[in-house]
Design a protein around this motif. Structure first.
Motif, mmCIF file in Angstrom:
data_model
loop_
_atom_site.group_PDB
_atom_site.id
_atom_site.type_symbol
_atom_site.label_atom_id
_atom_site.label_comp_id
_atom_site.label_asym_id
_atom_site.label_seq_id
_atom_site.Cartn_x
_atom_site.Cartn_y
_atom_site.Cartn_z
ATOM 1 N N ILE A 130 0.839 -1.201 0.000
ATOM 2 C CA ILE A 130 0.000 0.000 0.000
ATOM 3 C C ILE A 130 0.873 1.249 0.000
ATOM 4 C CG2 ILE A 130 -1.735 1.292 1.304
ATOM 5 C CD1 ILE A 130 -2.807 -1.362 2.328
ATOM 6 N N ALA A 131 2.016 1.177 0.700
ATOM 7 C CA ALA A 131 2.955 2.312 0.682
ATOM 8 C C ALA A 131 3.429 2.567 -0.745
ATOM 9 C CB ALA A 131 4.134 2.029 1.605
ATOM 10 N N ARG A 132 3.729 1.492 -1.464
ATOM 11 C CA ARG A 132 4.134 1.646 -2.858
ATOM 12 C C ARG A 132 3.025 2.285 -3.681
ATOM 13 N NH1 ARG A 132 5.039 -3.764 -6.236
ATOM 14 N NH2 ARG A 132 2.757 -3.739 -6.039
ATOM 15 N N LEU A 133 1.808 1.831 -3.448
ATOM 16 C CA LEU A 133 0.671 2.372 -4.177
ATOM 17 C C LEU A 133 0.475 3.862 -3.872
ATOM 18 C CD1 LEU A 133 -2.622 0.481 -4.794
ATOM 19 C CD2 LEU A 133 -2.710 2.870 -4.121
ATOM 20 N N CYS B 204 13.077 7.653 -0.152
ATOM 21 C CA CYS B 204 11.948 7.887 -1.054
ATOM 22 C C CYS B 204 10.923 8.828 -0.426
ATOM 23 C CB CYS B 204 11.292 6.563 -1.444
ATOM 24 S SG CYS B 204 10.426 5.710 -0.105
ATOM 25 N N ILE B 205 10.842 8.845 0.891
ATOM 26 C CA ILE B 205 9.921 9.766 1.571
ATOM 27 C C ILE B 205 10.446 11.191 1.459
ATOM 28 C CG2 ILE B 205 8.732 10.275 3.721
ATOM 29 C CD1 ILE B 205 8.000 7.605 2.476
ATOM 30 N N VAL B 206 11.756 11.334 1.549
ATOM 31 C CA VAL B 206 12.351 12.654 1.354
ATOM 32 C C VAL B 206 12.042 13.156 -0.055
ATOM 33 C CG1 VAL B 206 14.516 13.951 1.297
ATOM 34 C CG2 VAL B 206 14.168 12.174 3.022
ATOM 35 N N GLY B 207 12.081 12.234 -1.015
ATOM 36 C CA GLY B 207 11.747 12.604 -2.387
ATOM 37 C C GLY B 207 10.309 13.040 -2.529
ATOM 38 N N ALA C 280 3.084 16.714 4.260
ATOM 39 C CA ALA C 280 3.832 15.944 5.260
ATOM 40 C C ALA C 280 2.980 14.819 5.848
ATOM 41 C CB ALA C 280 4.311 16.867 6.370
ATOM 42 N N SER C 281 1.655 15.020 5.927
ATOM 43 C CA SER C 281 0.783 13.976 6.477
ATOM 44 C C SER C 281 0.818 12.722 5.615
ATOM 45 C CB SER C 281 -0.650 14.505 6.590
ATOM 46 O OG SER C 281 -1.140 14.918 5.321
ATOM 47 N N ILE C 282 0.839 12.878 4.282
ATOM 48 C CA ILE C 282 0.919 11.729 3.383
ATOM 49 C C ILE C 282 2.311 11.114 3.436
ATOM 50 C CG2 ILE C 282 0.705 10.973 0.987
ATOM 51 C CD1 ILE C 282 -1.942 11.711 2.239
ATOM 52 N N CYS C 283 3.348 11.955 3.518
ATOM 53 C CA CYS C 283 4.718 11.435 3.639
ATOM 54 C C CYS C 283 4.872 10.611 4.905
ATOM 55 C CB CYS C 283 5.712 12.596 3.645
ATOM 56 S SG CYS C 283 5.760 13.566 2.115
ATOM 57 N N GLN D 69 5.695 6.653 5.181
ATOM 58 C CA GLN D 69 6.845 6.180 5.946
ATOM 59 C C GLN D 69 6.418 5.162 6.995
ATOM 60 O OE1 GLN D 69 10.231 8.651 7.161
ATOM 61 N NE2 GLN D 69 9.572 8.353 9.287
ATOM 62 N N ASN D 70 5.325 5.434 7.704
ATOM 63 C CA ASN D 70 4.860 4.495 8.735
ATOM 64 C C ASN D 70 4.423 3.161 8.137
ATOM 65 O OD1 ASN D 70 3.254 7.104 10.747
ATOM 66 N ND2 ASN D 70 5.380 6.456 10.624
ATOM 67 N N LEU D 71 3.922 3.186 6.886
ATOM 68 C CA LEU D 71 3.596 1.930 6.206
ATOM 69 C C LEU D 71 4.859 1.156 5.868
ATOM 70 C CD1 LEU D 71 0.759 3.175 3.836
ATOM 71 C CD2 LEU D 71 0.507 1.446 5.613
ATOM 72 N N LEU D 72 5.880 1.872 5.416
ATOM 73 C CA LEU D 72 7.141 1.206 5.112
ATOM 74 C C LEU D 72 7.823 0.683 6.362
ATOM 75 C CD1 LEU D 72 8.605 3.607 2.377
ATOM 76 C CD2 LEU D 72 7.654 1.321 2.046
ATOM 77 N N GLU D 73 7.610 1.343 7.479
ATOM 78 C CA GLU D 73 8.218 0.898 8.742
ATOM 79 C C GLU D 73 7.740 -0.487 9.133
ATOM 80 O OE1 GLU D 73 8.838 5.330 10.735
ATOM 81 O OE2 GLU D 73 7.225 4.015 11.416
ATOM 82 N N CYS D 74 6.545 -0.860 8.677
ATOM 83 C CA CYS D 74 6.060 -2.217 8.963
ATOM 84 C C CYS D 74 7.001 -3.259 8.379
ATOM 85 C CB CYS D 74 4.654 -2.411 8.378
ATOM 86 S SG CYS D 74 3.389 -1.381 9.122
#
Length: 828
Positions: free
Chosen positions: A180-183, A246-249, A257-260, A264-269
């Protein structure tokens, strides 16, 4: 409103025709630059595009929550479609649903029709109003299965989940979060997800997170001197950017920032087991939590979705509390609103609200004022005062006097007629008690009535006259709500507003419906919502801060506001301009000696203010709960208080006082006033009051001070020990108190009059009958009259006999003889 899912076929008679578009095609359409030279229109268009994408993301997540089995390759942009209005539009709310191509499952995104009607036109001021969305599962008809079969499949799936290994379940959930983070990344950036997106910079894995859930394994208190400086130093340099490349990008492309942070929190999983242990403190636990966050972004986009703009040049980023919002008081609001509805039908009720200082009692009542005004009712208020020497009844009379000025429109002739019928020959008493009656109904007043207005009224007569007046002006169409604040400071003459429990029982015995409500502190859930709103940050991330704030404040709303401001002023809560969000360090907060005493917090803050602001706060605290601009200007003419006018702006900007529509300034809370009063050392309080009153007295000596005479007399009376040392001054102050007492008598406030007249009498020298005969005669008779009206019959008799004894002629004795014969004293 949380998302509600049901399984149903699409409505056959749907009024709005929808078109199905591949998600990738839809993204090309919404990302097409709009040729608009107007910067404001361009920014709004960009925000609307972000909202459309967030709506699609919300629909996809809700759809995935309800999809039992999906392969990884199915969770990608090319496998989704978007349902939009067939009419070509770029309206931000034109997204009607999403679907999965491979499975044929789809989901409609709807807004309840009643909410659409209520919110229509609310964004006319340029703000984008959020929407409360609901989702409804749909599918192609040939893919629909019978309810029994679907239930069986659900049971099989649940049994399967129950038997799954916990680690395997976590791995699958983490993998889905990664997908979902990728999406999300591709949806918002319109770029392919980088293959090395999960590669974390080595330096970032060893940094301490800005706020942490894990508790330190060592004893913080035993190593406080060693660890705190280091922790503070790290935090002072904590302008930490997002830690995944990629979040910095994403942030560089202008994604909020809320979407970033969500991505990031999805990728942290997925980083839990890949050496990213330091980065998983805010990782998502489930898709349900992700859906709640997306729903929140859509519900209030200006607060949660878009980057915070609440920046002040002088003070930097500010906490953004919801103005007028009552957290955790929904049931209480319902109770008080229901009571008002019953009153509107012609009944009378009493509603008692108790609770610790700062629990929100006044705000709860104030929330009713708008409802009262909207139905044509009237709200009158009076706040009783612990410091002021003015007796409570005068404030109650003043509140009813103000009610006269609220009555307007076509009801005036009807009320005028009813008043004449009710009072008849007693109308002069009403004019004397409520002078604004003559302003409201000048046609009812004639000079003869004003001449008759000298008739005596005792406390019972005042109460009865007010009750008769309210009975006339109030009606089911125009109910009157009387709000008495801090009634613990009221005496028995203030319409018998005795202590809460006694009054509560008395009203029950009189068969008046009574409700008693006690407000406690907010629970952690409501407090977390409040803090989340203030920080414009997801509630799940604020929980660690909420725990600390709750421990220190026990959920008291006012204490929470002051405590949060204290954290911000001390740098323990700060805005990270790189991540565009508020950050904090739990370990530092827990190790710091942060007091939960709100008075100490306020006093510490006030001690750092300029001399002018501190002087203003001290003066206002001496005056009572409020003061007027004219009084401040009046004081500013003196050399001693020349800076109070300059301190006004500072006190307003710092949030210690507020200004109402009538050019009146008042403290935002009783605790603020208490802290301001504590700026004066206890040993100096009497002298401060005295000098303040003396300055005011020097300006009004020989002039008509109006109602200000009460304030002057109450201040200067604190310095009795200094007054008695000056024979000339004591006579002047005695005359001042006598004038104040006479004015209170004219206004039928006998308790206040008796207080000032007794103060005047105590200032006279022992030989006052010989050397100040006229003053003694006039003052003595006024004291006797006020004592008689306030049921101090013994003192009235003593004073009347003293006058008869000392009077030099029969003419001077006659008024005392008459009053003595009329006295109600049993021994007379």
């Amino acid at each position: 409103m949380s998302a509600a899912a049901t399984t149903a076929a699409p409505a056959a008679n749907d009024d709005v025709a929808h078109g199905i578009v591949p998600l990738s095609t839809w993204m090309e359409f919404v990302n097409t630059p709009q040729s608009d030279d107007d910067k404001n229109n361009f920014e709004r268009s960009n925000k609307e595009t972000i909202i459309r994408k967030t709506t699609v993301a919300y629909g996809i997540v809700e759809l995935l929550k309800r999809s039992k089995k999906l392969e990884d390759e199915q969770i990608q942009i090319d496998n989704f479609v978007v349902s939009v209005s067939r009419k070509p539009t770029l309206s931000w709310d034109d997204v009607k649903g999403v679907g999965i191509i491979s499975s044929g499952l789809s989901l409609m995104i709807e807004e309840p029709s009643y909410l659409s009607a209520l919110l229509e036109g609310e964004d006319s001021d340029g703000r984008i109003v959020g929407r409360c969305l609901e989702v409804e599962m749909t599918s192609a008809e040939h893919l629909m299965m019978p309810a029994e079969a679907e239930t069986t499949l659900d049971n099989v799936w649940n049994d399967y989940l129950a038997g799954m290994n916990v680690l395997a379940a976590e791995a699958e959930e983490s993998n889905r979060c990664h997908l979902i983070a990728r999406l999300l990344y591709e949806l918002f950036t319109h770029e392919l997800f980088p293959a090395d997106a999960l590669a974390v910079d080595a330096a970032s894995t060893i940094k301490e997170p800005t706020q942490k859930r894990a508790k330190p394994s060592h004893d913080v208190s035993s190593r406080e001197n060693l660890m705190l400086p280091r922790a503070k130093g790290d935090f002072d340099r904590a302008e930490i950017p997002f830690q995944i490349p990629c979040i910095v990008g994403m942030q560089k492309l202008g994604i909020p920032a809320s979407i970033c942070l969500m991505t990031q929190n999805l990728l942290e999983c997925a980083l839990r087991g890949n050496g990213g242990g330091q980065l998983q403190h805010n990782a998502y636990e489930s898709l349900g939590v992700l859906g709640e966050d997306l729903h929140l972004l859509l519900l209030d986009p200006d607060r949660f979705l878009f980057d915070c703009q609440n920046h002040s040049i002088d003070k930097g980023m500010q906490l953004l509390y919801r103005e007028g919002k009552l957290y955790g008081r929904d049931k209480d609001e319902t109770l008080i609103t229901d009571a008002f509805c019953r009153v509107s039908r012609g009944k009378s009720e009493a509603f008692f609200i108790g609770g610790f200082s700062g629990s929100g009692k006044s705000m709860l009542v104030n929330c009713l004022s708008d409802r009262v005004n909207s139905v044509g009712g009237y709200t009158i208020k009076h706040k009783f005062d612990a410091i002021s020497q003015e007796q409570p009844l005068s404030g109650v009379i003043s509140a009813f006097n103000n009610l006269c000025l609220m009555i307007k429109g076509g009801d005036r002739p009807v009320i005028a007629k009813k008043l004449m019928e009710e009072f008849g020959a007693d109308f002069s008493l009403l004019i004397r008690l409520l002078p604004n009656v003559s302003v409201l109904f000048p046609e009812l007043v004639n000079p003869a009535m004003i001449m008759e207005a000298g008739d005596a009224m005792n406390a019972r007569s005042v109460s009865f006259t007010l009750l008769r007046f309210v009975r006339v002006v109030s009606s089911p169409r125009h109910p009157v709500t009387l709000f008495l604040d801090d009634i613990q400071w009221a005496d028995s003459t203030a319409l018998d507003a005795r202590i809460e429990t006694m009054k509560f029982r008395e009203l029950e015995m009189c068969h008046v419906h009574t409700t008693k409500l006690s407000l406690a502190g907010l629970d952690q859930s409501d407090l977390n919502t409040m803090i989340s709103d203030a920080l414009c940050l997801y509630p799940r991330i604020c929980k660690s801060l909420t725990e600390i704030v709750f421990q220190k404040t026990k959920g008291n709303p006012f204490f929470v506001l002051e405590f949060m401001q204290s954290l911000q002023s001390r740098g323990l809560l700060r805005y990270n301009s790189l991540q565009k969000r508020w950050v904090w360090n739990e370990d530092v907060m827990r190790a710091e000696d942060i007091t939960e005493n709100v008075l100490h917090l306020l006093s510490s803050k006030m001690n750092g203010l300029s001399d002018n602001v501190q002087t203003l706060l001290r003066v206002m605290a001496c005056f009572g709960s409020s003061t007027t601009l004219s009084m401040i200007d009046y004081l500013g003419e003196s050399a001693e208080y020349a800076g109070v006018r300059n301190g006004l702006e500072g006190a307003l900007s710092d949030g210690f006082i507020v200004k109402d529509k009538e050019e009146c300034f008042q403290f935002v809370h009783d605790k603020v006033r208490e802290a301001a009063y504590n700026l004066i050392p206890d040993s100096d309080k009497k002298k401060f009051h005295y000098h303040l009153g003396k300055v005011m007295y020097s300006f009004c000596d020989g002039k008509d001070a109006g109602d200000t005479i009460f304030l002057i007399a109450s201040q200067i009376n604190h310095g009795k020990e200094w007054i008695l040392r000056d024979d000339e001054l004591r006579i002047g102050i005695a005359e001042l108190n006598m004038k104040a007492g006479k004015k209170a008598l004219d206004g039928c406030d006998h308790e206040t009059a008796y207080s000032y007249l007794c103060a005047a009498l105590s200032l006279l020298p022992k030989d006052h009958w010989e050397n100040h005969y006229d003053l003694s005669l006039r003052l003595g008779f006024l004291v006797a009259s006020a004592a008689n009206s306030t049921c101090h019959y013994d003192k009235a008799i003593i004073m009347l006999r003293k006058i008869i004894e000392k009077a030099r002629c029969l003419d001077d004795q006659l008024p005392s003889y008459i009053l003595l014969s009329q006295s109600k004293c049993p021994c007379n």
